[in-house]
Scaffold this motif. Structure first.
Motif, PDB file in Angstrom:
ATOM      1  N   MET A  15       0.855  -1.172   0.000  1.00 34.13           N
ATOM      2  CA  MET A  15       0.000   0.000   0.000  1.00 34.13           C
ATOM      3  C   MET A  15       0.901   1.235   0.000  1.00 34.13           C
ATOM      4  O   MET A  15       1.759   1.387   0.852  1.00 34.13           O
ATOM      5  CB  MET A  15      -0.881  -0.044   1.258  1.00 34.13           C
ATOM      6  CG  MET A  15      -1.880   1.061   1.326  1.00 34.13           C
ATOM      7  SD  MET A  15      -2.980   1.000   2.775  1.00 34.13           S
ATOM      8  CE  MET A  15      -3.929  -0.453   2.456  1.00 34.13           C
ATOM      9  N   ASN A  16       0.673   2.114  -0.980  1.00 34.40           N
ATOM     10  CA  ASN A  16       1.531   3.301  -1.063  1.00 34.40           C
ATOM     11  C   ASN A  16       1.001   4.427  -0.170  1.00 34.40           C
ATOM     12  O   ASN A  16      -0.080   4.341   0.405  1.00 34.40           O
ATOM     13  CB  ASN A  16       1.690   3.753  -2.525  1.00 34.40           C
ATOM     14  CG  ASN A  16       0.415   4.304  -3.130  1.00 34.40           C
ATOM     15  OD1 ASN A  16      -0.427   4.862  -2.432  1.00 34.40           O
ATOM     16  ND2 ASN A  16       0.267   4.160  -4.428  1.00 34.40           N
ATOM     17  N   SER A  17       1.777   5.490  -0.089  1.00 37.03           N
ATOM     18  CA  SER A  17       1.486   6.603   0.812  1.00 37.03           C
ATOM     19  C   SER A  17       0.144   7.267   0.491  1.00 37.03           C
ATOM     20  O   SER A  17      -0.614   7.605   1.411  1.00 37.03           O
ATOM     21  CB  SER A  17       2.615   7.625   0.729  1.00 37.03           C
ATOM     22  OG  SER A  17       2.352   8.724   1.554  1.00 37.03           O
ATOM     23  N   GLU A  18      -0.157   7.460  -0.771  1.00 36.71           N
ATOM     24  CA  GLU A  18      -1.415   8.098  -1.152  1.00 36.71           C
ATOM     25  C   GLU A  18      -2.627   7.249  -0.769  1.00 36.71           C
ATOM     26  O   GLU A  18      -3.639   7.775  -0.330  1.00 36.71           O
ATOM     27  CB  GLU A  18      -1.438   8.392  -2.656  1.00 36.71           C
ATOM     28  CG  GLU A  18      -0.714   9.654  -3.053  1.00 36.71           C
ATOM     29  CD  GLU A  18      -1.233  10.891  -2.333  1.00 36.71           C
ATOM     30  OE1 GLU A  18      -2.462  11.129  -2.326  1.00 36.71           O
ATOM     31  OE2 GLU A  18      -0.399  11.620  -1.775  1.00 36.71           O
ATOM     32  N   GLU A  19      -2.530   5.944  -0.945  1.00 38.79           N
ATOM     33  CA  GLU A  19      -3.634   5.048  -0.582  1.00 38.79           C
ATOM     34  C   GLU A  19      -3.871   5.063   0.925  1.00 38.79           C
ATOM     35  O   GLU A  19      -5.017   5.038   1.379  1.00 38.79           O
ATOM     36  CB  GLU A  19      -3.345   3.618  -1.049  1.00 38.79           C
ATOM     37  CG  GLU A  19      -3.394   3.443  -2.542  1.00 38.79           C
ATOM     38  CD  GLU A  19      -2.908   2.069  -2.984  1.00 38.79           C
ATOM     39  OE1 GLU A  19      -2.207   1.391  -2.184  1.00 38.79           O
ATOM     40  OE2 GLU A  19      -3.211   1.689  -4.119  1.00 38.79           O
ATOM     41  N   ILE A  20      -2.785   5.096   1.696  1.00 38.65           N
ATOM     42  CA  ILE A  20      -2.890   5.146   3.159  1.00 38.65           C
ATOM     43  C   ILE A  20      -3.599   6.428   3.583  1.00 38.65           C
ATOM     44  O   ILE A  20      -4.520   6.402   4.398  1.00 38.65           O
ATOM     45  CB  ILE A  20      -1.499   5.024   3.815  1.00 38.65           C
ATOM     46  CG1 ILE A  20      -0.950   3.615   3.620  1.00 38.65           C
ATOM     47  CG2 ILE A  20      -1.556   5.394   5.290  1.00 38.65           C
ATOM     48  CD1 ILE A  20       0.498   3.455   4.012  1.00 38.65           C
ATOM     49  N   LYS A  21      -3.179   7.559   3.014  1.00 40.74           N
ATOM     50  CA  LYS A  21      -3.792   8.838   3.355  1.00 40.74           C
ATOM     51  C   LYS A  21      -5.264   8.874   2.968  1.00 40.74           C
ATOM     52  O   LYS A  21      -6.099   9.369   3.724  1.00 40.74           O
ATOM     53  CB  LYS A  21      -3.038   9.988   2.678  1.00 40.74           C
ATOM     54  CG  LYS A  21      -1.669  10.238   3.256  1.00 40.74           C
ATOM     55  CD  LYS A  21      -0.970  11.344   2.505  1.00 40.74           C
ATOM     56  CE  LYS A  21       0.436  11.543   3.028  1.00 40.74           C
ATOM     57  NZ  LYS A  21       1.137  12.608   2.298  1.00 40.74           N
ATOM     58  N   LYS A  22      -5.587   8.344   1.805  1.00 39.42           N
ATOM     59  CA  LYS A  22      -6.974   8.332   1.337  1.00 39.42           C
ATOM     60  C   LYS A  22      -7.841   7.445   2.237  1.00 39.42           C
ATOM     61  O   LYS A  22      -8.951   7.822   2.609  1.00 39.42           O
ATOM     62  CB  LYS A  22      -7.022   7.838  -0.108  1.00 39.42           C
ATOM     63  CG  LYS A  22      -8.373   7.954  -0.735  1.00 39.42           C
ATOM     64  CD  LYS A  22      -8.312   7.563  -2.202  1.00 39.42           C
ATOM     65  CE  LYS A  22      -9.680   7.674  -2.842  1.00 39.42           C
ATOM     66  NZ  LYS A  22      -9.667   7.320  -4.250  1.00 39.42           N
ATOM     67  N   GLN A  23      -7.320   6.296   2.605  1.00 42.42           N
ATOM     68  CA  GLN A  23      -8.067   5.380   3.470  1.00 42.42           C
ATOM     69  C   GLN A  23      -8.266   5.982   4.861  1.00 42.42           C
ATOM     70  O   GLN A  23      -9.343   5.875   5.447  1.00 42.42           O
ATOM     71  CB  GLN A  23      -7.337   4.042   3.554  1.00 42.42           C
ATOM     72  CG  GLN A  23      -8.204   2.923   4.034  1.00 42.42           C
ATOM     73  CD  GLN A  23      -7.523   1.585   3.853  1.00 42.42           C
ATOM     74  OE1 GLN A  23      -6.292   1.478   3.941  1.00 42.42           O
ATOM     75  NE2 GLN A  23      -8.306   0.554   3.600  1.00 42.42           N
TER      76      GLN A  23
ATOM     77  N   VAL B 230       3.867   5.725  10.076  1.00 50.06           N
ATOM     78  CA  VAL B 230       3.474   6.065   8.705  1.00 50.06           C
ATOM     79  C   VAL B 230       2.740   7.409   8.700  1.00 50.06           C
ATOM     80  O   VAL B 230       2.028   7.738   9.633  1.00 50.06           O
ATOM     81  CB  VAL B 230       2.630   4.954   8.061  1.00 50.06           C
ATOM     82  CG1 VAL B 230       1.255   4.868   8.693  1.00 50.06           C
ATOM     83  CG2 VAL B 230       2.492   5.149   6.571  1.00 50.06           C
ATOM     84  N   GLU B 231       2.938   8.199   7.658  1.00 51.01           N
ATOM     85  CA  GLU B 231       2.260   9.482   7.513  1.00 51.01           C
ATOM     86  C   GLU B 231       0.792   9.233   7.144  1.00 51.01           C
ATOM     87  O   GLU B 231       0.496   8.539   6.181  1.00 51.01           O
ATOM     88  CB  GLU B 231       2.957  10.305   6.429  1.00 51.01           C
ATOM     89  CG  GLU B 231       2.506  11.735   6.381  1.00 51.01           C
ATOM     90  CD  GLU B 231       3.297  12.545   5.374  1.00 51.01           C
ATOM     91  OE1 GLU B 231       2.713  13.477   4.831  1.00 51.01           O
ATOM     92  OE2 GLU B 231       4.481  12.235   5.151  1.00 51.01           O
ATOM     93  N   LEU B 232      -0.125   9.829   7.922  1.00 53.98           N
ATOM     94  CA  LEU B 232      -1.552   9.600   7.725  1.00 53.98           C
ATOM     95  C   LEU B 232      -2.269  10.758   7.046  1.00 53.98           C
ATOM     96  O   LEU B 232      -3.333  10.572   6.473  1.00 53.98           O
ATOM     97  CB  LEU B 232      -2.235   9.299   9.066  1.00 53.98           C
ATOM     98  CG  LEU B 232      -1.767   8.040   9.786  1.00 53.98           C
ATOM     99  CD1 LEU B 232      -2.376   7.970  11.172  1.00 53.98           C
ATOM    100  CD2 LEU B 232      -2.110   6.810   8.982  1.00 53.98           C
ATOM    101  N   SER B 233      -1.705  11.944   7.127  1.00 56.82           N
ATOM    102  CA  SER B 233      -2.360  13.079   6.476  1.00 56.82           C
ATOM    103  C   SER B 233      -1.339  14.088   5.993  1.00 56.82           C
ATOM    104  O   SER B 233      -0.188  14.011   6.276  1.00 56.82           O
ATOM    105  CB  SER B 233      -3.339  13.761   7.423  1.00 56.82           C
ATOM    106  OG  SER B 233      -2.712  14.225   8.581  1.00 56.82           O
TER     107      SER B 233
END
Length: 95
Positions: free
Chosen positions: A1-9, A92-95
């Protein structure tokens, strides 16, 4: 899971947290108004009904926190607050 997907989720998780919090406060407000204004009923329901409704709203919100407030990457509790920048457990960066 990439950074953008993590932030979106995580943004979706925050949105649902805000919805459940809004439900809680909508159910709590009549109880507060009845207490402050010393009213007998609001919308045809007495204080016992609104008190139980506010308890139900609180249980819904707490249930959401325990079941769904998780880091998208590690699946653990990321820490308190809707404005989290990173997960307390995995970093992990969340936002």
């Amino acid at each position: 899971m990439n950074s953008e997907e993590i932030k979106k989720q995580f943004a979706t998780t925050i949105k649902w947290a805000q919805v459940t919090a809004a439900i809680f406060f909508l159910l709590l407000t009549p109880n507060i108004v009845m207490t402050v204004k010393e009213k007998e009923e609001i919308f045809g329901f007495g204080q016992d009904f609104w008190f139980n409704a506010s308890i139900a709203g609180f249980v819904i919100y707490i249930g959401f926190v325990f079941l769904f407030w998780k880091c998208p990457k590690c699946g653990k509790y990321p820490g308190r607050g809707w404005f989290r920048k990173s997960c307390d457990k995995c970093g992990v960066e969340l936002s």
